[in-house]
Design a protein around this motif. Structure first.
Motif, mmCIF file in Angstrom:
data_model
loop_
_atom_site.group_PDB
_atom_site.id
_atom_site.type_symbol
_atom_site.label_atom_id
_atom_site.label_comp_id
_atom_site.label_asym_id
_atom_site.label_seq_id
_atom_site.Cartn_x
_atom_site.Cartn_y
_atom_site.Cartn_z
ATOM 1 N N VAL A 50 -45.392 -115.869 5.423
ATOM 2 C CA VAL A 50 -43.382 -115.190 5.629
ATOM 3 C C VAL A 50 -42.804 -117.267 5.683
ATOM 4 O O VAL A 50 -44.314 -117.894 6.268
ATOM 5 N N GLU A 51 -42.295 -116.984 5.079
ATOM 6 C CA GLU A 51 -41.713 -118.572 5.036
ATOM 7 C C GLU A 51 -41.324 -118.328 6.381
ATOM 8 O O GLU A 51 -40.311 -117.880 6.717
ATOM 9 N N VAL A 52 -40.488 -119.854 6.791
ATOM 10 C CA VAL A 52 -40.589 -119.979 8.047
ATOM 11 C C VAL A 52 -39.229 -121.470 7.223
ATOM 12 O O VAL A 52 -39.206 -121.636 6.658
ATOM 13 N N ASP A 53 -38.385 -121.547 8.123
ATOM 14 C CA ASP A 53 -37.626 -122.511 8.417
ATOM 15 C C ASP A 53 -37.783 -123.634 8.224
ATOM 16 O O ASP A 53 -38.810 -124.278 9.012
ATOM 17 N N ASP A 54 -36.970 -124.690 7.067
ATOM 18 C CA ASP A 54 -37.256 -126.399 7.050
ATOM 19 C C ASP A 54 -36.419 -126.714 8.255
ATOM 20 O O ASP A 54 -35.831 -127.634 8.373
ATOM 21 N N TYR A 55 -37.669 -126.342 9.431
ATOM 22 C CA TYR A 55 -36.810 -126.660 11.202
ATOM 23 C C TYR A 55 -36.885 -128.666 10.848
ATOM 24 O O TYR A 55 -37.531 -129.375 10.239
ATOM 25 N N ALA A 56 -35.485 -129.229 11.277
ATOM 26 C CA ALA A 56 -34.724 -130.629 11.331
ATOM 27 C C ALA A 56 -35.481 -130.767 12.826
ATOM 28 O O ALA A 56 -35.304 -131.212 13.698
ATOM 29 N N PHE A 57 -37.245 -131.276 12.758
ATOM 30 C CA PHE A 57 -37.561 -131.903 14.245
ATOM 31 C C PHE A 57 -37.089 -133.654 14.161
ATOM 32 O O PHE A 57 -36.209 -134.093 13.692
ATOM 33 N N ASP A 150 -38.916 -119.147 19.137
ATOM 34 C CA ASP A 150 -38.882 -118.104 17.396
ATOM 35 C C ASP A 150 -40.082 -118.087 16.947
ATOM 36 O O ASP A 150 -40.571 -116.501 16.494
ATOM 37 N N TRP A 151 -41.373 -118.371 17.190
ATOM 38 C CA TRP A 151 -42.041 -118.135 16.917
ATOM 39 C C TRP A 151 -43.626 -118.201 18.480
ATOM 40 O O TRP A 151 -44.736 -117.794 17.463
ATOM 41 N N GLY A 152 -43.152 -117.491 19.294
ATOM 42 C CA GLY A 152 -43.539 -117.216 20.585
ATOM 43 C C GLY A 152 -43.770 -118.641 21.191
ATOM 44 O O GLY A 152 -44.653 -118.024 22.033
ATOM 45 N N TYR A 168 -52.565 -122.983 16.994
ATOM 46 C CA TYR A 168 -52.258 -123.863 16.466
ATOM 47 C C TYR A 168 -52.108 -122.997 15.392
ATOM 48 O O TYR A 168 -51.728 -121.858 15.464
ATOM 49 N N SER A 169 -51.031 -123.729 14.603
ATOM 50 C CA SER A 169 -49.858 -123.393 13.300
ATOM 51 C C SER A 169 -50.903 -123.850 11.720
ATOM 52 O O SER A 169 -50.758 -125.164 11.960
ATOM 53 N N TYR A 170 -50.585 -122.654 11.087
ATOM 54 C CA TYR A 170 -50.773 -123.534 9.728
ATOM 55 C C TYR A 170 -49.732 -122.774 8.720
ATOM 56 O O TYR A 170 -49.285 -122.333 8.170
ATOM 57 N N TYR A 171 -50.067 -123.976 7.720
ATOM 58 C CA TYR A 171 -48.813 -123.989 7.027
ATOM 59 C C TYR A 171 -49.210 -124.665 5.449
ATOM 60 O O TYR A 171 -50.387 -124.820 5.265
ATOM 61 N N LEU A 172 -47.916 -123.534 4.858
ATOM 62 C CA LEU A 172 -48.980 -124.101 2.644
ATOM 63 C C LEU A 172 -46.779 -124.156 2.518
ATOM 64 O O LEU A 172 -46.218 -123.289 2.609
ATOM 65 N N LEU A 173 -46.823 -124.672 1.701
ATOM 66 C CA LEU A 173 -46.026 -125.465 1.299
ATOM 67 C C LEU A 173 -46.219 -124.921 -0.295
ATOM 68 O O LEU A 173 -46.707 -125.436 -1.169
ATOM 69 N N LYS A 174 -45.256 -124.135 -0.900
ATOM 70 C CA LYS A 174 -45.211 -123.478 -2.155
ATOM 71 C C LYS A 174 -43.624 -123.503 -2.752
ATOM 72 O O LYS A 174 -42.758 -123.106 -1.986
ATOM 73 N N LEU A 180 -46.157 -119.475 6.913
ATOM 74 C CA LEU A 180 -46.490 -119.481 7.619
ATOM 75 C C LEU A 180 -47.991 -118.899 7.349
ATOM 76 O O LEU A 180 -47.492 -117.502 6.629
ATOM 77 N N THR A 181 -49.315 -119.282 7.567
ATOM 78 C CA THR A 181 -50.133 -117.973 6.701
ATOM 79 C C THR A 181 -51.096 -117.502 7.719
ATOM 80 O O THR A 181 -51.881 -116.814 7.720
ATOM 81 N N TYR A 182 -51.116 -118.345 8.440
ATOM 82 C CA TYR A 182 -51.902 -118.081 10.176
ATOM 83 C C TYR A 182 -51.600 -118.505 11.142
ATOM 84 O O TYR A 182 -51.138 -119.582 11.305
#
Length: 224
Positions: A50-57, A150-152, A168-174, A180-182
């Protein structure tokens, strides 16, 4: 009595043949666990994303977006460390988990994985705790964003109080977008904690009060 004091209780002493037989039975059971874990891992690799916002941390040097946490990698592992905005120290169990990370994080970058920590506390608090713990990992603050909600990772209980969760959150840049993949929380984090895995295989286990252990085995409060 502490974990540094050797317990009086110990496993039964048997001859080599009895030990080998008991160990073989244990290994057979563990092989079944390994095969099941392989099946679970296979299904994990087939999850959608699922696509995730490109949050500004906020990082040590200023604003940093989620996509920037990837650096030159296309995979990103995020440890969501419990550190509330009004806390002065990071969660002890989360901090212990960070201490469990590989001594040489280049092993992750060799596999095209970047790594970062994310918490709600201000960057000043995060940097102070990072320095105290001696960590070199990139740690960014989600303060001012809705990321944790947003992500609990931060939820409200039945009394309306905010409760933080580790994980832990696992992401893929595409194609320049983060997905978010897992994600996993609670005891799902144990799979990547080597010290806990080592403890599980010692005679006394983790010595925590929830474990099913023989009579006389030492047990201490899990979060004591």
């Amino acid at each position: 009595m502490t974990k540094q004091d050797q317990p009086l209780a110990a496993p039964e002493i048997v001859d080599r043949e009895q030990f080998d037989d008991a160990l073989a039975e244990q290994v057979a059971a563990e092989k079944e666990v390994t095969r099941h874990n392989d099946r679970v891992a296979a299904s994990r690799r087939r999850l959608p994303m699922v696509e995730v916002d490109d949050y500004a941390f906020t990082g040590p040097d200023g604003p940093v977006r989620l996509t920037e946490l990837f650096g030159d990698a296309y995979l990103l592992v995020v440890q969501n460390v419990m550190f509330g905005p009004d806390w002065d120290e990071g969660c002890p169990s989360c901090s212990w988990a960070v201490d469990n990370l590989p001594a040489d994080m280049r092993r992750m970058s060799d596999e095209a994985m970047a790594f970062a920590l994310i918490s709600q506390a201000s960057i000043d608090k995060l940097e102070a705790w990072r320095a105290k713990r001696g960590w070199e990992h990139l740690w960014v603050s989600s303060s001012g964003t809705t990321y944790h909600y947003d992500w609990g990772w931060t939820q409200q209980n039945e009394r309306g109080e905010e409760v933080l969760r580790p994980g832990y959150s696992y992401y893929l840049l595409k194609d320049g977008k983060p997905y978010l993949t897992y994600m996993t929380t609670a005891r799902g984090v144990e799979a990547v904690l080597p010290v806990a895995q080592f403890m599980d295989r010692t005679a006394y286990g983790r010595q925590q009060d929830w474990e099913d252990s023989p009579e006389g085995w030492p047990q201490y409060p899990t979060y004591g």
